[in-house]
Design an enzyme around this catalytic site. Structure first.
Site, PDB file in Angstrom:
ATOM      1  N   ASN A   7      85.777  -7.465 -31.341  1.00  0.00           N
ATOM      2  CA  ASN A   7      84.755  -8.233 -30.636  1.00  0.00           C
ATOM      3  C   ASN A   7      83.911  -7.218 -29.876  1.00  0.00           C
ATOM      4  O   ASN A   7      84.301  -6.728 -28.821  1.00  0.00           O
ATOM      5  CB  ASN A   7      85.429  -9.223 -29.680  1.00  0.00           C
ATOM      6  CG  ASN A   7      84.441 -10.138 -28.997  1.00  0.00           C
ATOM      7  OD1 ASN A   7      83.223  -9.960 -29.124  1.00  0.00           O
ATOM      8  ND2 ASN A   7      84.948 -11.107 -28.258  1.00  0.00           N
ATOM      9  N   ARG A  92      83.892 -10.431 -34.913  1.00  0.00           N
ATOM     10  CA  ARG A  92      83.233 -11.585 -34.310  1.00  0.00           C
ATOM     11  C   ARG A  92      81.719 -11.332 -34.353  1.00  0.00           C
ATOM     12  O   ARG A  92      81.248 -10.300 -33.893  1.00  0.00           O
ATOM     13  CB  ARG A  92      83.647 -11.731 -32.855  1.00  0.00           C
ATOM     14  CG  ARG A  92      82.902 -12.859 -32.232  1.00  0.00           C
ATOM     15  CD  ARG A  92      83.056 -12.950 -30.760  1.00  0.00           C
ATOM     16  NE  ARG A  92      82.820 -14.315 -30.396  1.00  0.00           N
ATOM     17  CZ  ARG A  92      83.437 -14.945 -29.431  1.00  0.00           C
ATOM     18  NH1 ARG A  92      84.322 -14.332 -28.726  1.00  0.00           N
ATOM     19  NH2 ARG A  92      83.169 -16.194 -29.166  1.00  0.00           N
ATOM     20  N   HIS A 181      80.709 -21.152 -29.720  1.00  0.00           N
ATOM     21  CA  HIS A 181      82.166 -21.290 -29.533  1.00  0.00           C
ATOM     22  C   HIS A 181      82.832 -21.872 -30.781  1.00  0.00           C
ATOM     23  O   HIS A 181      83.866 -22.532 -30.689  1.00  0.00           O
ATOM     24  CB  HIS A 181      82.512 -22.230 -28.360  1.00  0.00           C
ATOM     25  CG  HIS A 181      82.161 -21.711 -27.012  1.00  0.00           C
ATOM     26  ND1 HIS A 181      81.582 -22.495 -26.040  1.00  0.00           N
ATOM     27  CD2 HIS A 181      82.316 -20.488 -26.462  1.00  0.00           C
ATOM     28  CE1 HIS A 181      81.389 -21.776 -24.948  1.00  0.00           C
ATOM     29  NE2 HIS A 181      81.829 -20.548 -25.170  1.00  0.00           N
ATOM     30  N   ARG A 242      75.319 -21.009 -15.804  1.00  0.00           N
ATOM     31  CA  ARG A 242      74.210 -21.510 -16.639  1.00  0.00           C
ATOM     32  C   ARG A 242      73.914 -22.967 -16.325  1.00  0.00           C
ATOM     33  O   ARG A 242      74.832 -23.747 -16.063  1.00  0.00           O
ATOM     34  CB  ARG A 242      74.573 -21.382 -18.123  1.00  0.00           C
ATOM     35  CG  ARG A 242      74.556 -19.964 -18.614  1.00  0.00           C
ATOM     36  CD  ARG A 242      75.010 -19.874 -20.062  1.00  0.00           C
ATOM     37  NE  ARG A 242      76.098 -18.941 -20.197  1.00  0.00           N
ATOM     38  CZ  ARG A 242      76.877 -18.840 -21.267  1.00  0.00           C
ATOM     39  NH1 ARG A 242      76.677 -19.619 -22.300  1.00  0.00           N
ATOM     40  NH2 ARG A 242      77.846 -17.955 -21.299  1.00  0.00           N
ATOM     41  N   GLU A 386      90.613 -17.413 -29.842  1.00  0.00           N
ATOM     42  CA  GLU A 386      89.499 -17.079 -30.733  1.00  0.00           C
ATOM     43  C   GLU A 386      89.862 -15.912 -31.656  1.00  0.00           C
ATOM     44  O   GLU A 386      89.468 -15.887 -32.808  1.00  0.00           O
ATOM     45  CB  GLU A 386      88.253 -16.774 -29.903  1.00  0.00           C
ATOM     46  CG  GLU A 386      87.730 -18.051 -29.258  1.00  0.00           C
ATOM     47  CD  GLU A 386      86.574 -17.839 -28.304  1.00  0.00           C
ATOM     48  OE1 GLU A 386      86.735 -17.070 -27.348  1.00  0.00           O
ATOM     49  OE2 GLU A 386      85.518 -18.442 -28.522  1.00  0.00           O
TER      50      GLU A 386
END
Ligand code: ADP
Length: 404
Positions: A7, A92, A181, A242, A386
């Site tokens: 990643n 990823r 996601h 956010r 993940e």
């Protein structure tokens, strides 16, 4: 198979070596401050004290990959005898645009398409591409697979991915909902079906991935049919910093009223908003907000209540989209760890037949049912993974190729 999951960010590289046959992590770690000086390397081996960490300069990503491969293959600290024992690398990749509906074996052609998607994720895709190039240099003979954050949501129907703007902008510029996601939503929806003892084709689930970044997805029979993040990961529910969904005129109003430029306003919406902004910049961390909430802090109460309200609205909407849900699953940092967030959400969903088992919600660890027997909708908390999702998708791609 042993799969190295990478990643790669612009100045960091997280890695994990996974044995996919047993779904176990062999080792994991992090290369920090790549290209900016003051680098640091972390290496942890599961069930062993062979791991170490050290300061090391990473002038570029190649050095970072080199360092991690040396640690993994070292006669003293290593976990494999030779790099050839690593069957594949799973990368990823944040944005696959509408080009990738599933993970892809990385060929030169696939690389070009990933590069084309860079304008959709200018902060992320170039770093992901750099990670692939660096691994290629150090492990030229190892199979590489790209796993995309957006791919799982490519099953969204047109009515869910289009915005109410002139259609020509979708056609010309590809302005549409992508969703993010994906690895987490895919993994957790599969785990939800498994814990229910059902075939994924027969279940309708709402997956609430609540971390710093957060999104909610309606999954019907294993397919994503709607999701709260949109063209970018700024859309949807209120997050740590956010703003989530807004009336677009607000951007215009903020530019006009604050006298700040458009870029600065967009920065505020990304980094100074959400729970952090609503709490008068107290914290973006839900633990701090909960503590302040309990102490009666008005700003924290306001931020917490607004956060919960928006999530409840999305879950209600997705119940309508799915025509009723069999399960709601909470995952990621807040979803897995905050029983109080789960309780506040579920209590507001009582009218839709959701009944929490307070004991199960408060106590216990890991994947478990937290709804009462009388609940019409089952509620679970399931840890996301993940990296495991990337490793399993990588093996799926290689298996498909071997069969095909
Ligand atoms: P991301 O991967 O998006 O950065 P995570 O999924 O790691 O985020 O979630 C991080 C968030 O999880 C933290 O900001 C914190 O608010 C929340 N969190 C972690 N542990 C707890 C806890 N015990 N109670 C409440 N919130 C928690």
């Amino acid at each position: 198979m042993k799969v190295l999951v990478i990643n790669c960010g612009s100045s960091s590289l997280k890695y994990r070596l996974i044995e996919t046959d047993t779904k176990t992590v062999i080792c994991k770690g992090l290369c920090e401050r790549i290209g900016i000086g003051g680098g640091h390397f972390k290496y942890e081996v599961t069930g062993s004290d062979k791991g170490f960490e050290k300061d090391v300069e990473f002038p570029d990503h190649n050095t970072a990959v080199d360092t991690l491969i040396k640690a993994v293959t070292d006669p003293d600290s290593g976990v494999v005898g030779d790099v050839s024992e690593i069957g594949a690398v799973g990368h990823r990749i944040v944005h696959g645009g509408d080009k990738f509906t599933e993970a892809a074996y990385i060929t030169p052609e696939v690389m070009s398409v990933i590069e084309e998607c860079s304008d959709l994720a200018p902060l992320h895709n170039p770093a992901n591409i750099q990670g692939i190039k660096s691994c290629r240099k150090v492990m030229p003979d190892t199979a590489m697979v790209g796993v995309f954050d957006t791919a799982f949501h490519q099953t969204l129907p047109e009515e869910a991915y289009l915005y109410g703007i002139p259609y020509e902008y979708y056609e010309k510029y590809g302005i549409r909902k992508f969703g993010f996601h994906g690895m987490s939503h895919e993994y957790v929806s599969k785990e939800t079906a498994a814990i229910m003892g059902k075939d994924i084709k027969d279940v309708k689930t709402i997956i609430c991935h609540l971390g710093n970044g957060a999104s909610i997805t309606a999954v019907d029979g294993g397919r994503s049919v709607d999701t709260s993040m949109g063209y970018t990961p700024l859309d949807g529910i209120i997050m740590g910093t956010r703003c989530g969904s807004l009336d677009p005129e607000i951007v215009h109003a903020l530019v006009e009223k604050t006298g700040k430029g458009l870029d600065e306003v967009m920065r505020i919406l990304n980094f100074d908003s959400g729970v952090y902004g609503l709490s008068d910049y107290k914290s973006s961390d839900m633990r701090d907000i909960r503590d302040a909430y309990k102490a009666g802090d008005k700003a924290a109460i306001r931020a917490f209540d607004t956060y919960i309200y928006v999530i409840v609205k999305y879950i209600g909407a997705y119940m309508a989209v799915l025509g009723g849900a069999d399960a709601i699953t909470f995952t990621a940092g807040i979803g897995e760890n905050s029983s109080s967030v789960r309780k506040h959400i579920c209590d507001r969903l009582k009218g839709l037949g959701v009944v929490l088992d307070d004991g199960a919600n408060e106590n216990g660890h890991g994947a478990r049912l937290i709804s009462a027997e009388s609940s019409k909708v089952r509620v679970y908390t399931i840890p996301t993974d993940e990296e495991m999702s990337i490793a399993l998708s990588t093996v799926e791609v290689l298996d498909r190729m071997n069969k095909g």
